[in-house]
Design an enzyme around this catalytic site. Structure first.
Site, PDB file in Angstrom:
ATOM      1  N   ASP A 213       2.504  -1.676   1.591  1.00 48.89           N
ATOM      2  CA  ASP A 213       3.140  -0.650   2.413  1.00 48.89           C
ATOM      3  C   ASP A 213       3.382  -1.176   3.831  1.00 48.89           C
ATOM      4  O   ASP A 213       2.537  -1.864   4.399  1.00 48.89           O
ATOM      5  CB  ASP A 213       2.196   0.562   2.467  1.00 48.89           C
ATOM      6  CG  ASP A 213       2.753   1.696   3.294  1.00 48.89           C
ATOM      7  OD1 ASP A 213       3.790   2.246   2.901  1.00 48.89           O
ATOM      8  OD2 ASP A 213       2.165   2.018   4.347  1.00 48.89           O
ATOM      9  N   GLU A 255       7.295  -3.605   1.019  1.00 51.42           N
ATOM     10  CA  GLU A 255       8.064  -2.489   1.554  1.00 51.42           C
ATOM     11  C   GLU A 255       8.450  -2.845   2.990  1.00 51.42           C
ATOM     12  O   GLU A 255       7.645  -2.738   3.908  1.00 51.42           O
ATOM     13  CB  GLU A 255       7.265  -1.185   1.557  1.00 51.42           C
ATOM     14  CG  GLU A 255       8.164   0.002   1.874  1.00 51.42           C
ATOM     15  CD  GLU A 255       7.600   0.985   2.910  1.00 51.42           C
ATOM     16  OE1 GLU A 255       8.234   2.037   3.106  1.00 51.42           O
ATOM     17  OE2 GLU A 255       6.569   0.719   3.530  1.00 51.42           O
TER      18      GLU A 255
HETATM   19  C1  BGC Z   1       5.288   5.128   3.308  1.00 50.84           C
HETATM   20  C2  BGC Z   1       5.340   6.472   3.972  1.00 50.84           C
HETATM   21  C3  BGC Z   1       4.252   6.551   5.012  1.00 50.84           C
HETATM   22  C4  BGC Z   1       4.324   5.364   5.971  1.00 50.84           C
HETATM   23  C5  BGC Z   1       3.147   5.271   6.856  1.00 50.84           C
HETATM   24  C6  BGC Z   1       5.566   4.218   4.478  1.00 50.84           C
HETATM   25  O1  BGC Z   1       6.108   3.083   4.282  1.00 50.84           O
HETATM   26  O2  BGC Z   1       6.237   4.991   2.287  1.00 50.84           O
HETATM   27  O3  BGC Z   1       5.253   7.518   3.052  1.00 50.84           O
HETATM   28  O4  BGC Z   1       4.393   7.722   5.746  1.00 50.84           O
HETATM   29  O5  BGC Z   1       4.387   4.165   5.247  1.00 50.84           O
HETATM   30  O6  BGC Z   1       2.021   4.986   6.107  1.00 50.84           O
END
Ligand code: BGC
Length: 588
Positions: A213, A255
């Protein structure tokens, strides 16, 4: 609900390309199925729906954070990386989920949120209370809020600064996202070690991959922007080396909501690989733009501008997910136009994006939903579906934040849409009851009962895709058309010789899409395929032959598409079965 004859459980098949070939399905545990009637979905509920997912043709389930958390950011605010949220069940329930998914030849991908933790995490509590203690440098502290002034703010609707004052430590802490999500300090070797161990913990438990993430934001620097700093890439290279060494066959998915030339760096190089996969953010808004503008222009351009990625790397493509439909990867004019079309009510907007589901975005037009999915499933990359979009679920823009499109899965017309037996008032998020998307008629049970439903159509598309490894493994080449609304590309794949087949086992498929609102005819140039024959991949019907001049003219209904098998002129067998000349098990 029954899914036909009792299904054999095939067990996990060995396939080093599983992450490139598979269809992914993002499922929020808390919103999918509630097994104990407490109003919150749980692991046992999800396990009970694995047969459904197998029936649908899903290969990989992506389960966003299910760790202990105050849930102020849908679980992306982790309070303990090794504990599961009690509302969702126990760690043994999660283990069972992995086992049961594997038994059905489905893989499990989880989120590892390493850029930040919740402020409830014990590391943060220790860090704020004891600056000299072992966790003192676990976060990014400063006496002022003046550092990194050029860094952008991501959650612009809620945050005014990337710094927040902590009254206990009497210093500011840095956060890229919400002010309750302090960023971990990756300069600390102890933080790095912890992150490695967390990844090991979940891979030991059997998960097949991790979505990393918010990966661009790990390191900060005075000179840079705090995005994709060189140290961030070095760290991911080391993480990848550990995974390859200790857990071969498991994957990392980046991501990084950035432009393709920046995101490709997250694949690394053949010598120093980073992630196996990365989300493709720029293609998605351009699909939506093409659908409304009836112009293929920018979508075609981004598909033409493909960058080289290392062998074995794969894009993850998607239409929707648990976040807003982000418009960060389009310019301001384009963004305003898209807001006008897709978020005409200000409630539909959030940060730099739109918090709606696929069906409402497309005004519930079945033709448009099918067209968008046909693009998704034929792009170069692994398609990622969002739970509920396979039945055209609606959203609830009266809910806060991104909860608008995180409402309970609609299984049946029964109480709480069959999601839970709880008192309806007890549900964490209410089921959708709007006029058009009411669970009374938009639900799995009703769509199972109609052979012409979106659900059956999606299943058919997934089956078809599975029969043609070209979709997961092949190249994509945009081809010319003489119509501004008609996009066409050829997917091409040459399988390795196998016991079953010898000689040239090449598979070429023409994918053509009309964004026009009215019937259209377009001429497509396929110079490499002059004289070849075309067969519809669905039914095997023969289409007009490609002329000796390499051109073919096709007629499209409004918002229609074709997937056409390109066969040599000598190809005589028009039976559908002949169209699958390379079978998935032959492909390597
Ligand atoms: C996730 C979000 C989240 C953010 C902060 C993102 O990349 O997909 O849902 O709010 O990270 O953690």
């Amino acid at each position: 609900m029954s899914f036909g004859a009792p299904m054999m459980l095939p067990g996990l098949q060995r396939d080093e390309h599983w992450y490139q070939r598979g269809v992914y399905y993002e499922v929020l545990v808390g919103s999918y199925a509630d097994s104990n009637g407490d109003g919150i979905g749980d692991f046992q509920g999800l396990i009970s729906k694995l047969d459904y997912l197998q029936w649908l043709g899903v290969d990989v389930i992506w389960v966003p954070p299910f760790f202990e958390s105050p849930l102020r950011d849908g679980g992306y605010d982790v309070a303990d990386y090794r504990k599961v949220l009690p509302d969702y069940g126990t760690i043994d329930d999660f283990r069972e989920l992995v086992t049961q998914a594997h038994a059905r030849n489905m893989r499990v991908l989880i989120d590892i949120v390493i850029n930040h933790t919740s402020d409830q995490h014990e590391w943060f509590q220790a860090s704020r209370e004891d600056p000299e203690g072992p966790y003192g440098d676990f976060y990014v502290w400063s006496d002022t809020d003046e550092k990194y002034q050029d860094y952008r703010i991501i959650f612009v609707d809620t945050e005014e600064s990337n710094w927040t004052f902590d009254p206990i430590r009497r210093q500011f802490f840095f956060h890229r996202f919400f002010s309750h999500q302090p960023d971990l300090n990756f300069e600390s070797p102890a933080v790095q070690r912890e992150v490695f161990d967390i990844v090991r913990f979940w891979l030991d438990l059997g998960v097949d991959g991790c979505r990393l993430d918010a990966i661009p934001y790990l390191f900060e620097s005075e000179e840079g922007t705090g995005e994709s700093e060189p140290e961030t890439h070095e760290f991911i290279q080391r993480l990848r080396a550990m995974v390859d060494d200790e857990y071969p066959g498991r994957v990392l998915l980046a991501e990084a909501n950035q432009w393709p030339h920046e995101v490709v760096d997250y694949f690394g190089t053949d010598e120093e690989p980073e992630c196996h996969m990365a989300f493709d953010f720029p293609t998605m808004p351009r699909i939506f733009y093409a659908l409304r503008s009836q112009l293929k222009g920018e979508l075609e351009e981004i598909l033409r501008d493909q960058l080289d990625i290392p062998k074995g790397a794969a894009w993850g493509v998607f239409l929707r997910n648990h976040d807003e439909l982000t418009l960060e990867m389009v310019d301001e004019d384009y963004r305003q136009t898209m807001y006008g079309w897709y978020a005409y009510d200000p409630r539909m907007r959030i940060n730099v994006g739109i918090r709606r589901r696929l069906a409402p975005l497309l005004e519930n037009s079945l033709d448009e939903i099918k067209l968008a999915n046909a693009i998704l499933l034929s792009l170069k990359g692994s398609p990622i579906l969002y739970y509920g979009d396979e039945i055209g679920m609606g959203d609830n823009i009266w809910l806060d934040d991104r909860d608008a499109s995180r409402t309970p899965m609609q299984w049946s017309p029964d109480r709480n849409a069959g999601f839970s037996t709880a008192d309806p008032g007890k549900l964490k998020l209410p089921v959708v009851q709007s006029l058009v998307y009411n669970y009374g008629h938009v639900n799995v049970e009703a769509q199972m009962a109609q052979s012409g439903s979106l659900l059956h159509w999606m299943r058919g598309m997934l089956q078809l895709r599975r029969q043609h490894p070209v979709f997961g493994m092949g190249s994509l080449e945009v081809v010319e058309t003489n119509h501004e609304s008609v996009l066409a590309y050829v997917r091409d794949y040459r399988g390795q010789p196998s016991k079953r087949h010898s000689g040239d086992r090449r598979e070429r498929i023409l994918c053509a899409f009309s964004f026009a609102d009215t019937p259209t005819s377009a001429t497509i140039s396929l110079p490499l395929d002059a004289g070849s024959r075309l067969f519809d991949l669905h039914g095997g019907q023969e289409f007009p032959r490609i002329g000796e001049d390499g051109e073919v003219t096709l007629t499209f209904g409004a918002k229609q598409f074709y997937w056409l098998y390109i066969a040599d002129p000598e190809f005589v067998d028009t039976a559908t079965s002949a169209i699958s000349i390379i079978r998935p098990d032959d492909a390597s």
